[in-house]
Design a protein around this motif. Structure first.
Motif, PDB file in Angstrom:
ATOM      1  N   ARG A   1     -10.858   1.027   5.817  1.00  0.00           N
ATOM      2  CA  ARG A   1     -10.366   2.238   6.463  1.00  0.00           C
ATOM      3  C   ARG A   1      -9.080   1.966   7.239  1.00  0.00           C
ATOM      4  NH1 ARG A   1     -16.094   3.217   7.890  1.00  0.00           N
ATOM      5  NH2 ARG A   1     -16.899   4.841   6.490  1.00  0.00           N
ATOM      6  N   LYS A   2      -9.007   0.825   7.903  1.00  0.00           N
ATOM      7  CA  LYS A   2      -7.801   0.469   8.645  1.00  0.00           C
ATOM      8  C   LYS A   2      -6.620   0.243   7.703  1.00  0.00           C
ATOM      9  CE  LYS A   2     -10.132  -1.601  12.643  1.00  0.00           C
ATOM     10  NZ  LYS A   2     -10.351  -2.844  13.430  1.00  0.00           N
ATOM     11  N   LEU A   3      -6.905  -0.362   6.550  1.00  0.00           N
ATOM     12  CA  LEU A   3      -5.838  -0.576   5.569  1.00  0.00           C
ATOM     13  C   LEU A   3      -5.324   0.751   5.020  1.00  0.00           C
ATOM     14  CD1 LEU A   3      -7.305  -3.662   3.646  1.00  0.00           C
ATOM     15  CD2 LEU A   3      -5.222  -3.638   5.027  1.00  0.00           C
ATOM     16  N   VAL A   4      -6.213   1.683   4.779  1.00  0.00           N
ATOM     17  CA  VAL A   4      -5.789   3.007   4.313  1.00  0.00           C
ATOM     18  C   VAL A   4      -4.942   3.691   5.376  1.00  0.00           C
ATOM     19  CG1 VAL A   4      -6.605   5.305   3.662  1.00  0.00           C
ATOM     20  CG2 VAL A   4      -7.732   3.282   2.737  1.00  0.00           C
ATOM     21  N   GLN A   5      -5.287   3.515   6.638  1.00  0.00           N
ATOM     22  CA  GLN A   5      -4.474   4.069   7.724  1.00  0.00           C
ATOM     23  C   GLN A   5      -3.080   3.444   7.751  1.00  0.00           C
ATOM     24  OE1 GLN A   5      -6.751   3.506  11.300  1.00  0.00           O
ATOM     25  NE2 GLN A   5      -8.363   4.944  10.695  1.00  0.00           N
ATOM     26  N   ILE A   6      -3.006   2.136   7.504  1.00  0.00           N
ATOM     27  CA  ILE A   6      -1.705   1.458   7.434  1.00  0.00           C
ATOM     28  C   ILE A   6      -0.864   2.058   6.307  1.00  0.00           C
ATOM     29  CG2 ILE A   6      -0.581  -0.725   6.874  1.00  0.00           C
ATOM     30  CD1 ILE A   6      -2.874  -2.159   8.298  1.00  0.00           C
ATOM     31  N   ALA A   7      -1.506   2.271   5.155  1.00  0.00           N
ATOM     32  CA  ALA A   7      -0.791   2.840   4.008  1.00  0.00           C
ATOM     33  C   ALA A   7      -0.332   4.265   4.304  1.00  0.00           C
ATOM     34  CB  ALA A   7      -1.685   2.803   2.773  1.00  0.00           C
ATOM     35  N   GLU A   8      -1.194   5.057   4.929  1.00  0.00           N
ATOM     36  CA  GLU A   8      -0.836   6.436   5.277  1.00  0.00           C
ATOM     37  C   GLU A   8       0.338   6.467   6.249  1.00  0.00           C
ATOM     38  OE1 GLU A   8      -0.877  10.134   4.673  1.00  0.00           O
ATOM     39  OE2 GLU A   8      -2.925   9.473   4.271  1.00  0.00           O
ATOM     40  N   LYS A   9       0.344   5.554   7.194  1.00  0.00           N
ATOM     41  CA  LYS A   9       1.441   5.474   8.162  1.00  0.00           C
ATOM     42  C   LYS A   9       2.743   5.081   7.470  1.00  0.00           C
ATOM     43  CE  LYS A   9       2.753   3.319  12.551  1.00  0.00           C
ATOM     44  NZ  LYS A   9       2.347   2.337  13.608  1.00  0.00           N
ATOM     45  N   SER A  10       2.647   4.166   6.526  1.00  0.00           N
ATOM     46  CA  SER A  10       3.827   3.766   5.757  1.00  0.00           C
ATOM     47  C   SER A  10       4.407   4.945   5.000  1.00  0.00           C
ATOM     48  CB  SER A  10       3.454   2.645   4.788  1.00  0.00           C
ATOM     49  OG  SER A  10       4.516   2.338   3.920  1.00  0.00           O
ATOM     50  N   LEU A  11       3.539   5.806   4.452  1.00  0.00           N
ATOM     51  CA  LEU A  11       3.996   6.981   3.718  1.00  0.00           C
ATOM     52  C   LEU A  11       4.633   7.997   4.653  1.00  0.00           C
ATOM     53  CD1 LEU A  11       4.113   8.587   1.060  1.00  0.00           C
ATOM     54  CD2 LEU A  11       1.803   9.419   1.564  1.00  0.00           C
ATOM     55  N   GLU A  12       4.016   8.224   5.786  1.00  0.00           N
ATOM     56  CA  GLU A  12       4.528   9.221   6.730  1.00  0.00           C
ATOM     57  C   GLU A  12       5.867   8.804   7.330  1.00  0.00           C
ATOM     58  OE1 GLU A  12       1.442   9.609   9.560  1.00  0.00           O
ATOM     59  OE2 GLU A  12       0.115  10.802   8.261  1.00  0.00           O
ATOM     60  N   GLU A  13       6.010   7.527   7.653  1.00  0.00           N
ATOM     61  CA  GLU A  13       7.238   7.051   8.287  1.00  0.00           C
ATOM     62  C   GLU A  13       8.349   6.784   7.279  1.00  0.00           C
ATOM     63  OE1 GLU A  13       6.150   3.668  10.574  1.00  0.00           O
ATOM     64  OE2 GLU A  13       5.109   4.835  12.121  1.00  0.00           O
ATOM     65  N   GLY A  14       7.993   6.692   6.021  1.00  0.00           N
ATOM     66  CA  GLY A  14       9.010   6.473   4.989  1.00  0.00           C
ATOM     67  C   GLY A  14       9.610   5.089   5.006  1.00  0.00           C
ATOM     68  N   THR A  15       8.862   4.110   5.476  1.00  0.00           N
ATOM     69  CA  THR A  15       9.364   2.736   5.529  1.00  0.00           C
ATOM     70  C   THR A  15       8.309   1.797   4.967  1.00  0.00           C
ATOM     71  OG1 THR A  15       8.495   2.471   7.765  1.00  0.00           O
ATOM     72  CG2 THR A  15      10.791   3.168   7.551  1.00  0.00           C
ATOM     73  N   CYS A  16       8.786   0.652   4.473  1.00  0.00           N
ATOM     74  CA  CYS A  16       7.889  -0.416   4.009  1.00  0.00           C
ATOM     75  C   CYS A  16       6.866   0.094   2.998  1.00  0.00           C
ATOM     76  CB  CYS A  16       7.181  -1.081   5.182  1.00  0.00           C
ATOM     77  SG  CYS A  16       8.292  -1.901   6.330  1.00  0.00           S
ATOM     78  N   TYR A  17       7.359   0.820   1.978  1.00  0.00           N
ATOM     79  CA  TYR A  17       6.449   1.301   0.944  1.00  0.00           C
ATOM     80  C   TYR A  17       5.703   0.142   0.280  1.00  0.00           C
ATOM     81  CZ  TYR A  17       9.171   5.612   1.365  1.00  0.00           C
ATOM     82  OH  TYR A  17       9.789   6.742   1.842  1.00  0.00           O
ATOM     83  N   PHE A  18       6.381  -0.990   0.146  1.00  0.00           N
ATOM     84  CA  PHE A  18       5.791  -2.151  -0.520  1.00  0.00           C
ATOM     85  C   PHE A  18       4.504  -2.579   0.179  1.00  0.00           C
ATOM     86  CE2 PHE A  18       5.363  -6.818  -0.512  1.00  0.00           C
ATOM     87  CZ  PHE A  18       5.150  -7.043  -1.866  1.00  0.00           C
ATOM     88  N   TYR A  19       4.549  -2.678   1.507  1.00  0.00           N
ATOM     89  CA  TYR A  19       3.370  -3.132   2.236  1.00  0.00           C
ATOM     90  C   TYR A  19       2.274  -2.068   2.245  1.00  0.00           C
ATOM     91  CZ  TYR A  19       6.234  -7.038   3.705  1.00  0.00           C
ATOM     92  OH  TYR A  19       7.027  -8.159   3.701  1.00  0.00           O
ATOM     93  N   GLY A  20       2.650  -0.807   2.203  1.00  0.00           N
ATOM     94  CA  GLY A  20       1.654   0.245   2.077  1.00  0.00           C
ATOM     95  C   GLY A  20       0.932   0.167   0.748  1.00  0.00           C
ATOM     96  N   ILE A  21       1.678  -0.126  -0.314  1.00  0.00           N
ATOM     97  CA  ILE A  21       1.076  -0.272  -1.642  1.00  0.00           C
ATOM     98  C   ILE A  21       0.170  -1.488  -1.674  1.00  0.00           C
ATOM     99  CG2 ILE A  21       1.610  -0.781  -4.057  1.00  0.00           C
ATOM    100  CD1 ILE A  21       4.166   0.927  -3.663  1.00  0.00           C
ATOM    101  N   GLU A  22       0.602  -2.584  -1.028  1.00  0.00           N
ATOM    102  CA  GLU A  22      -0.248  -3.775  -0.999  1.00  0.00           C
ATOM    103  C   GLU A  22      -1.540  -3.517  -0.231  1.00  0.00           C
ATOM    104  OE1 GLU A  22       1.478  -7.531  -0.005  1.00  0.00           O
ATOM    105  OE2 GLU A  22       1.992  -7.764  -2.112  1.00  0.00           O
ATOM    106  N   ALA A  23      -1.474  -2.704   0.820  1.00  0.00           N
ATOM    107  CA  ALA A  23      -2.693  -2.343   1.552  1.00  0.00           C
ATOM    108  C   ALA A  23      -3.651  -1.570   0.647  1.00  0.00           C
ATOM    109  CB  ALA A  23      -2.338  -1.522   2.792  1.00  0.00           C
ATOM    110  N   CYS A  24      -3.113  -0.652  -0.148  1.00  0.00           N
ATOM    111  CA  CYS A  24      -3.949   0.101  -1.089  1.00  0.00           C
ATOM    112  C   CYS A  24      -4.518  -0.817  -2.171  1.00  0.00           C
ATOM    113  CB  CYS A  24      -3.147   1.228  -1.726  1.00  0.00           C
ATOM    114  SG  CYS A  24      -2.668   2.547  -0.591  1.00  0.00           S
ATOM    115  N   ASN A  25      -3.710  -1.758  -2.654  1.00  0.00           N
ATOM    116  CA  ASN A  25      -4.196  -2.715  -3.648  1.00  0.00           C
ATOM    117  C   ASN A  25      -5.376  -3.507  -3.104  1.00  0.00           C
ATOM    118  OD1 ASN A  25      -2.091  -1.861  -5.230  1.00  0.00           O
ATOM    119  ND2 ASN A  25      -0.824  -3.674  -4.921  1.00  0.00           N
TER     120      ASN A  25
END
Length: 758
Positions: free
Chosen positions: A360-384
């Motif tokens: 759940r925390k990783l999904v929150q990290i990914a959601e934050k990455s999407l909302e802020e528009g930065t570090c898409y790579f790390y958001g994708i890795e969190a989802c992976n």
């Protein structure tokens, strides 16, 4: 993303449980060791690019082959050169192997002169490295084009297999003779195990027609009867040697034999691009998986579909099903059940609860990455990490949320094929909730990006019905309608021009633009969509090109290093105006005796789809770039890159674990030691690098002898992705440059194409 561990566990706990039978396998390439890898030694001894490296079975010796046509034998313990053999090859050496069960006395090399040479190292006993004059114990000259890869069978000291760009894989049995007559001679040898001279496919729907120029092959160590090959199209092929027809000669071109499995990511199976091809294929240590490395593409992992396996199969039409709107989804599986994705130990309830909270925390990290528009790579890795690393823990609700977030992040990141990966995620999200607004919206956006405006409109309408008041989907729908109207108007104009074009086409000389592909660099649709297919392609006209070369000797001007300057003169004629191949003398090579010439409709094969992809590197500059499993368990995947780095990913999740600077130009070869946490790499440089876990501090980045690299990880990866996405189609199809690459340049100052970046 550095704050959570990897899936190989805690090394301290593993050391405490050393009684486990597989603990040594687990410890060899552990994440804590890989993150400390740094360059320990640089082996000097070649005078050209090092195109091949391989360990012996004990890990005590390393063999290498180079553009200098020498084959070197290195001592592992002392990191010293033992022998440097003048092989007698007249072109670059591309592959070298120790022959098993021969006490490491027999070694074999294949080269660009189309020859395979066997040497007995016992004849060098007691000699210094400089005293390297030795005649080959066996010489095989039956190939007609470059030999790109050799394969040996564990426990078999009598046979070696060679894969060549002439479209054949040949079996050389040392017991049947120490030589082989040259191709085209009156006494043609019968050693063709695989005849794929009519085996290449432009797409899944097309029947095999042209020569499949083989560039890689591998034999499974766990099931030696299984043979994997890859070459000049998008499909790797798995054969069972027990089911192949008897050995033949090249007197008559045969139809491709049936194979056990085809492997290709679904989004690459219908491209029809002339430049898409494989540079390396290999089995995992246990033989249950295969790894494919594509030129101009990424590295992909597939399951071998043994009985009871979990490999995901698809056939022609499944791609269109994936992109077509339907109220309910069934009949197409893009991924196995989460419990079957990777075999893992079962977790206790307490452990499962903590894992769920972590997800759940990783999904929150990914959601934050999407909302802020930065570090898409790390958001994708969190989802992976959530989807591929803990698929058994999460429920359908969290899985659906994570799939939608990853799809959105992929569309934002815009790396090569990210659009196709987003479509897969949207499809899988709709399998959980067929009316999901986010899945419908992102699917519409992805299809619009690919130029599939009709399909995109259907999904946008469904998304609007799901959320009537959403303004974003209304804007997207309006854009799609505009693009659809523009596309239909352009198609109508093109149809009107078609008749005029066909009238002027007859009776004139064909231009290069009529038979060659153009650049696909300037639009997302050309990168990921069907725009690469030319409607007026002359593929079926079977045209041929002859060409002459001349090299400029102007040394007074500045030229870019590693780039060949000169001129190319072309003569174009239709098939039948001259002989097709110099090896087909006296009409000995004819059409394949197969059903291809019948009126029976061609039935496309069923293909095994990807289960993981690995991104960040760049593979466009050389044609021998490897992707390898690391360790006896194969828990990590590594690949060289055109930026002089090499990359290591966690196999299970595709997460980048290490990026190292290993060459001034290109890293091609990566070979893990059989037992130790040691990796040997080579490339354009004349040296071999030895990497050990000797860094004082673990990190994701490391350089060479100078220490840690200062460049940003994302910056390096994004630069590689730009090179991939803006890579132009080859001006000429790759095979047509064969004679140009084989041309002997008397000036002695130019490197062959294989050693130079494109």
């Amino acid at each position: 993303m550095d704050n959570y561990g990897f899936h190989d566990g805690n090394i301290c706990n593993m050391l405490e449980s050393r009684h486990r039978p597989d603990v040594n396998h687990s410890l060899q390439m552990h994440s804590s060791l890989i993150r400390r890898l740094s360059q320990e030694r640089e082996l000097e001894g070649h005078q050209g690019c090092v195109n091949s490296i391989a360990w012996n079975s004990k890990g005590s010796l390393l063999i290498s082959g180079s553009d200098d046509t020498r084959m070197n034998i290195w001592n592992y313990a002392g990191r010293k050169l033992l022998h440097s053999i003048d092989t007698g090859h007249s072109a670059n050496i591309f592959c070298t192997k120790f022959v098993p069960e021969t006490s490491d006395e027999l070694v074999v090399a294949g080269a660009g002169d189309a020859e395979v040479r066997l040497f007995n190292l016992s004849r060098l006993s007691g000699r210094s490295p400089d005293d390297n004059s030795i005649a080959p114990s066996a010489l095989y000259q039956c190939h007609t084009r470059r030999v790109k890869k050799l394969a040996v069978e564990v426990g078999n000291p009598n046979v070696v297999w060679s894969a060549s760009e002439d479209g054949t894989l040949r079996q050389h049995d040392f017991r049947e003779g120490a030589s082989c007559p040259p191709a085209g001679s009156s006494h043609e040898c019968r050693n063709i195990l695989l005849d794929l001279r009519s085996g290449a496919k432009r797409s899944l729907a097309d029947p095999p027609k042209q020569t499949l120029a083989l560039r890689s092959c591998d034999i499974s160590t766990s099931r030696p009867h299984l043979l994997l090959v890859g070459g000049s199209d998008a499909f790797a092929r798995l054969y069972d040697r027990r089911m192949l027809p008897p050995l033949t000669s090249c007197r008559k071109r045969m139809s491709p034999p049936p194979c056990v499995n085809y492997f290709c990511p679904m989004h690459l199976s219908e491209r029809g691009r002339s430049s898409l091809h494989l540079t390396h294929v290999t089995f995992s240590p246990n033989g249950d998986e295969v790894l494919l490395s594509y030129s101009g593409e990424h590295v992909y992992l597939m399951n071998v579909n043994h009985s009871g396996g979990t490999a995901v199969r698809y056939t022609i039409g499944d791609t269109s099903k994936l992109m077509t709107f339907a109220p309910t989804l069934n009949g197409l599986e893009l991924q196995p059940l989460p419990s079957c994705v990777f075999k893992r130990q079962s977790h206790s309830k307490t452990n499962g609860s903590s894992m769920l909270e972590k997800c759940r925390k990783l999904v929150q990290i990914a959601e934050k990455s999407l909302e802020e528009g930065t570090c898409y790579f790390y958001g994708i890795e969190a989802c992976n990490e959530v989807l591929d690393g803990h698929g058994r823990v999460i429920g359908p609700t969290l899985r659906h949320e994570c799939l939608c977030i990853r799809a959105a992040l992929l569309l934002k990141r815009k790396w090569k094929n990210d659009v196709h990966m987003a479509i897969r995620d949207c499809f899988n999200a709709r399998r959980i909730d067929s009316s999901s607004f986010r899945a419908l919206y992102y699917m519409s956006e992805a299809l619009s990006r690919l130029g599939k405006h009709k399909e995109a409109l259907e999904f946008s309408i469904a998304a609007q019905c799901s959320a009537p008041g959403n303004t974003e989907v209304a804007v997207l729908m309006e854009d799609i309608r505009k693009n659809l109207a523009t596309a239909e108007a352009g198609k109508s104009s093109k149809d009107n021009d078609g008749a005029t074009r066909s009238e002027t086409r007859n009776g004139r000389a064909l231009s290069l633009s009529d038979i060659l592909y153009h650049s696909e660099a300037n639009s997302e649709a050309s990168h990921d969509g069907p725009g690469s297919d030319r409607e007026d392609s002359d593929y079926d006209e079977e045209l041929e090109l002859d060409f002459e070369t001349s090299v400029s000797g102007d040394e007074g001007r500045d030229v870019e290093p590693n780039i060949l300057h000169g001129s190319l003169n072309l003569r174009i004629h239709r098939r039948g105006d001259s002989a097709r191949d110099s090896s087909c003398t006296n009409g000995s090579c004819g059409s394949p005796s197969s059903s291809q010439n019948d009126r029976t409709p061609y039935q496309p094969e069923t293909v095994i789809d990807m289960k993981q992809r690995y991104v960040g590197h760049c593979n466009v500059g050389t044609d021998i770039k490897q992707a390898s499993f690391l360790g006896q368990r194969g828990d990590y995947v590594a690949s060289g890159s055109d930026d002089g780095r090499w990359f290591i990913w966690e196999k299970q999740t595709g997460r980048l674990i290490k990026m190292l600077l290993g060459d001034e130009a290109v890293v091609n070869c990566i070979q893990c030691h059989p037992f130790d946490c040691v990796v040997a790499t080579s490339g354009i440089d004349n040296t071999i690098k030895i990497w050990t876990p000797s860094a004082s501090v673990p990190s994701i980045v490391a350089g060479g002898a100078a220490g840690p690299e200062t460049s940003n990880v994302l910056e390096a990866m994004e630069s590689n992705q730009r090179r991939l996405c803006h890579n132009r189609e080859a001006i000429l199809p790759f095979e047509l440059l064969e004679r140009f690459r084989m041309h002997e340049f008397t000036e002695g100052t130019l490197h062959p194409f294989e050693c130079a970046q494109s």
